[in-house]
Design a protein around this motif. Structure first.
Motif, short mmCIF file in Angstrom:
data_model
loop_
_atom_site.label_atom_id
_atom_site.label_comp_id
_atom_site.label_asym_id
_atom_site.label_seq_id
_atom_site.Cartn_x
_atom_site.Cartn_y
_atom_site.Cartn_z
N MET A 1 0.83 -1.20 0.00
CA MET A 1 0.00 0.00 0.00
C MET A 1 0.87 1.26 0.00
O MET A 1 0.59 2.23 -0.71
CB MET A 1 -0.92 -0.01 1.22
N GLN A 2 1.94 1.23 0.77
CA GLN A 2 2.85 2.38 0.80
C GLN A 2 3.55 2.57 -0.55
O GLN A 2 3.81 3.70 -0.97
CB GLN A 2 3.88 2.19 1.92
N ALA B 1 -7.67 6.83 -6.14
CA ALA B 1 -8.86 7.21 -5.39
C ALA B 1 -9.39 6.04 -4.58
O ALA B 1 -9.93 6.22 -3.48
CB ALA B 1 -9.94 7.71 -6.35
N ILE B 2 -9.22 4.82 -5.13
CA ILE B 2 -9.73 3.60 -4.49
C ILE B 2 -8.70 2.49 -4.68
O ILE B 2 -8.09 2.38 -5.75
CB ILE B 2 -11.06 3.13 -5.12
N ALA C 1 -2.53 3.38 3.86
CA ALA C 1 -3.04 4.00 2.63
C ALA C 1 -2.86 5.51 2.67
O ALA C 1 -2.74 6.12 3.74
CB ALA C 1 -4.51 3.65 2.45
N GLY C 2 -2.87 6.10 1.49
CA GLY C 2 -2.79 7.55 1.39
C GLY C 2 -4.01 8.22 1.99
O GLY C 2 -5.09 7.61 2.08
N GLU C 3 -3.85 9.45 2.38
CA GLU C 3 -4.92 10.18 3.07
C GLU C 3 -6.19 10.26 2.24
O GLU C 3 -7.30 10.25 2.79
CB GLU C 3 -4.43 11.59 3.41
N HIS C 4 -6.06 10.36 0.93
CA HIS C 4 -7.22 10.54 0.08
C HIS C 4 -7.62 9.27 -0.67
O HIS C 4 -8.39 9.33 -1.64
CB HIS C 4 -6.96 11.67 -0.92
N THR C 5 -7.09 8.13 -0.23
CA THR C 5 -7.40 6.85 -0.88
C THR C 5 -8.43 6.08 -0.07
O THR C 5 -8.25 5.85 1.13
CB THR C 5 -6.13 6.00 -1.02
N ASP D 1 -13.13 1.84 4.42
CA ASP D 1 -14.12 2.77 3.88
C ASP D 1 -15.35 2.05 3.35
O ASP D 1 -16.46 2.62 3.36
CB ASP D 1 -13.50 3.59 2.76
N GLY D 2 -15.17 0.83 2.89
CA GLY D 2 -16.30 0.11 2.34
C GLY D 2 -15.89 -1.25 1.83
O GLY D 2 -14.85 -1.79 2.22
N ILE D 3 -16.71 -1.79 0.93
CA ILE D 3 -16.46 -3.14 0.42
C ILE D 3 -16.77 -3.20 -1.07
O ILE D 3 -17.36 -2.29 -1.65
CB ILE D 3 -17.34 -4.19 1.13
N VAL D 4 -16.37 -4.32 -1.66
CA VAL D 4 -16.79 -4.71 -3.01
C VAL D 4 -17.73 -5.90 -2.85
O VAL D 4 -17.39 -6.88 -2.18
CB VAL D 4 -15.59 -5.11 -3.89
#
Length: 225
Positions: free
Chosen positions: A73-74, A82-83, A102-106, A148-151
């Motif tokens: 991830m880094q 974005a995702i 993860a990045g702040e905006h990811t 943040d969520g799922i697939v």
């Protein structure tokens, strides 16, 4: 998001992927780059597609020990996706470390049950219950881990949305209502049905990328939402 459609650009040639994205960029909200694309073109390919100016969804489905997934991830911070996807089956520690790295905006979203699998496939893996049951179990795990969520498929997104009101839900395995081939997908719904059930992102590939007129296909799907 004004347009929830993310076009899956899983093409082996970078020039073809770029040309397709340029054609349909006015009718999609983002671009999904999966394993096929990333293995073929790496960081360079992602940078080239990012020049088109749409959000990038890196569908890498990371699944390994927590330290390895965090390091991966880094390594993609510089790509500013974005995702990014990870596999919920990696466990809570892996999910937590992925989100922390993860990045702040990811947005980090966890894959629950692939849309190419059905109840019989899960039974062969020794997983009890239905695909619906498993998706809800893994959604709960992802929520507890702070993702943040799922697939998930369109068959489960409504139920998951009811238990996770502010979750971010990515739904693949979508086919228009005009009889498009399901191909290797087993649990499919229409883009409109998924959106109505609570999907945040609609991942659509072959119905657009393999259409005789990709622009017309993308425009037609957009018009149903």
């Amino acid at each position: 998001m004004s347009n929830p459609i993310y076009l899956a650009l899983d093409l082996p040639r970078l020039d073809a992927a770029t040309a397709l994205a340029q054609k349909v960029k006015g009718h999609v909200g983002g671009l999904k780059l999966g394993l096929e694309f990333f293995c073929a073109h790496g960081h360079h390919g992602v940078h080239e597609i990012a020049k088109i100016g749409l959000p990038i969804f890196l569908d890498l489905k990371l699944h390994d020990i927590p330290n390895t997934v965090a390091a991966a991830m880094q390594a993609i911070h510089v790509l500013e996706p974005a995702i990014v996807t990870v596999h919920a089956a990696g466990g809570r520690a892996m999910l937590e470390d992925a989100k922390a790295a993860a990045g702040e905006h990811t947005k980090v979203v966890a894959v629950t049950v692939l849309t190419s699998l059905d109840d019989a496939d899960l039974a062969r893996q020794g997983i009890a219950g239905t695909a619906h049951d498993q998706a809800l179990r893994l959604a709960e795990l992802a929520q507890e881990a702070g993702l943040d969520g799922i697939v998930c498929s369109g068959h489960e997104v409504g139920a998951v949305h009811r238990q996770w009101k502010n979750g971010y839900f990515v739904v693949p395995g979508l086919r228009p209502a005009d009889g498009a081939s399901a191909a290797d997908q087993k649990r499919i719904v229409t883009p409109r049905a998924a959106r109505d059930a609570g999907a945040s992102v609609l991942v659509i590939g072959r119905p657009i990328s393999r259409a005789a007129d990709p622009v017309a296909a993308a425009r037609a799907i957009e018009a149903t939402l």
